[in-house]
Design a protein around this motif. Structure first.
Motif, PDB file in Angstrom:
ATOM      1  N   UNK A  56       0.954  -1.142   0.035  1.00  0.00           N
ATOM      2  CA  UNK A  56       0.143  -0.120  -0.157  1.00  0.00           C
ATOM      3  C   UNK A  56       0.815   1.212   0.023  1.00  0.00           C
ATOM      4  N   UNK A  57       2.093   1.241   0.831  1.00  0.00           N
ATOM      5  CA  UNK A  57       3.183   2.169   0.385  1.00  0.00           C
ATOM      6  C   UNK A  57       3.432   2.595  -1.014  1.00  0.00           C
ATOM      7  N   UNK A  58       3.720   1.599  -1.739  1.00  0.00           N
ATOM      8  CA  UNK A  58       3.788   1.749  -3.242  1.00  0.00           C
ATOM      9  C   UNK A  58       2.646   2.180  -4.141  1.00  0.00           C
ATOM     10  N   UNK A  59       1.395   1.960  -3.729  1.00  0.00           N
ATOM     11  CA  UNK A  59       0.360   2.028  -4.301  1.00  0.00           C
ATOM     12  C   UNK A  59      -0.306   3.417  -3.915  1.00  0.00           C
ATOM     13  N   UNK A  60       0.128   4.045  -2.994  1.00  0.00           N
ATOM     14  CA  UNK A  60      -0.030   5.372  -2.354  1.00  0.00           C
ATOM     15  C   UNK A  60      -1.307   5.347  -1.466  1.00  0.00           C
ATOM     16  N   UNK A  61      -1.655   4.196  -1.063  1.00  0.00           N
ATOM     17  CA  UNK A  61      -2.765   4.130  -0.139  1.00  0.00           C
ATOM     18  C   UNK A  61      -2.342   4.541   1.317  1.00  0.00           C
ATOM     19  N   UNK A  62      -1.148   4.339   1.781  1.00  0.00           N
ATOM     20  CA  UNK A  62      -0.594   4.599   3.080  1.00  0.00           C
ATOM     21  C   UNK A  62      -1.001   6.187   3.118  1.00  0.00           C
ATOM     22  N   UNK A  63      -0.447   6.917   2.124  1.00  0.00           N
ATOM     23  CA  UNK A  63      -0.843   8.428   2.253  1.00  0.00           C
ATOM     24  C   UNK A  63      -2.162   8.700   2.296  1.00  0.00           C
ATOM     25  N   UNK A  64      -3.116   8.108   1.849  1.00  0.00           N
ATOM     26  CA  UNK A  64      -4.668   8.345   2.152  1.00  0.00           C
ATOM     27  C   UNK A  64      -4.830   8.082   3.377  1.00  0.00           C
ATOM     28  N   UNK A  65      -4.451   6.958   4.155  1.00  0.00           N
ATOM     29  CA  UNK A  65      -4.729   6.481   5.365  1.00  0.00           C
ATOM     30  C   UNK A  65      -4.162   7.780   6.443  1.00  0.00           C
ATOM     31  N   UNK A  66      -2.807   8.204   6.067  1.00  0.00           N
ATOM     32  CA  UNK A  66      -2.400   8.849   6.865  1.00  0.00           C
ATOM     33  C   UNK A  66      -3.001  10.317   7.025  1.00  0.00           C
ATOM     34  N   UNK A  67      -3.461  10.859   5.985  1.00  0.00           N
ATOM     35  CA  UNK A  67      -4.387  11.930   5.759  1.00  0.00           C
ATOM     36  C   UNK A  67      -5.744  11.973   6.171  1.00  0.00           C
ATOM     37  N   UNK A  68      -6.326  10.864   6.554  1.00  0.00           N
ATOM     38  CA  UNK A  68      -7.813  10.764   6.906  1.00  0.00           C
ATOM     39  C   UNK A  68      -7.853  10.205   8.391  1.00  0.00           C
ATOM     40  N   UNK A  69      -8.367  10.958   9.144  1.00  0.00           N
ATOM     41  CA  UNK A  69      -8.529  10.901  10.395  1.00  0.00           C
ATOM     42  C   UNK A  69      -9.337   9.448  10.778  1.00  0.00           C
ATOM     43  N   UNK A  70     -10.337   9.572  10.001  1.00  0.00           N
ATOM     44  CA  UNK A  70     -11.131   8.465  10.139  1.00  0.00           C
ATOM     45  C   UNK A  70     -10.769   7.016   9.852  1.00  0.00           C
TER      46      UNK A  70
END
Length: 209
Positions: A56-70
């Motif tokens: 998910x780090x390579x796919x950019x999903x981790x960035x989404x999680x880190x920016x979403x408090x929910x």
């Protein structure tokens, strides 16, 4: 060309993996309670979960999680709930039956699948691991590094993590070490229960940096 970057990644990972946390606690408990085989499978589960973080780090999903408090809160509450669950189970350990015989017969039968799952879930749901790998793949690793090379780093991180915890499993499943903990009886399980519950509470109150 990428050796310097790999060495930097390796050093940061070494410092992170060597610091005691939920993974360490789970591997130690499995190794002491159920032996080397269970401890090793748990270590392999922890190492395999690294592929999840890398993906998910390579796919950019981790960035989404880190920016979403929910999303971040959902992840951390799942992780905290799991740690509290296994911690409470350990805390409720009862004294062994004095007629049960030798230590080897006292060990609860632990399937490789169960031990592997315990390691995989513990690491996979850890929000600290999410933030660590996100930082690694966005700050430490150059975004212009080829995707194949970054994937290679991921393979190294998974293998290094599994190797480290296999070593931990080997150390804590030594007959002398297990015998020492076994003399503590159910108090060892209760002590590990307190540690796991404490880690669960710590994860529950983790906040985005």
């Amino acid at each position: 060309m990428y050796w310097t970057e790999l060495l930097t990644v390796a050093l940061i990972h070494l410092l992170a993996v060597a610091s005691p946390g939920p993974d360490f606690a789970v591997v130690v408990r499995e190794s002491v309670a159920n032996g080397r085989r269970a401890g090793t499978w748990t270590a392999l589960g922890v190492g395999s979960a690294i592929f999840l973080h890398v993906a998910y780090s390579l796919l950019g999903i981790g960035l989404i999680v880190s920016q979403s408090i929910v999303l971040f809160n959902a992840l951390k509450w799942l992780a905290a709930a799991y740690l509290l669950y296994i911690g409470i189970k350990a805390l409720r350990a009862k004294p062994a039956d004095p007629c049960a015989g030798e230590m080897s017969t006292l060990a609860v039968e632990r399937t490789p699948r169960g031990a592997f799952t315990a390691g995989f879930v513990t690491n996979g749901l850890n929000p600290k691991a999410t933030l660590f790998f996100l930082s690694l793949f966005t700050v430490v690793i150059n975004p212009h590094t080829p995707l194949l090379v970054q994937a290679g780093y991921g393979v190294y991180l998974a293998a290094a993590t599994a190797s480290w915890f296999c070593l931990v499993a080997w150390l804590f499943s030594q007959q002398r070490v297990r015998a020492g903990f076994t003399r503590m009886g159910h108090w060892f399980d209760r002590m590990m229960g307190v540690v796991l519950i404490g880690l669960g509470v710590k994860v529950a109150f983790a906040e985005l940096p």
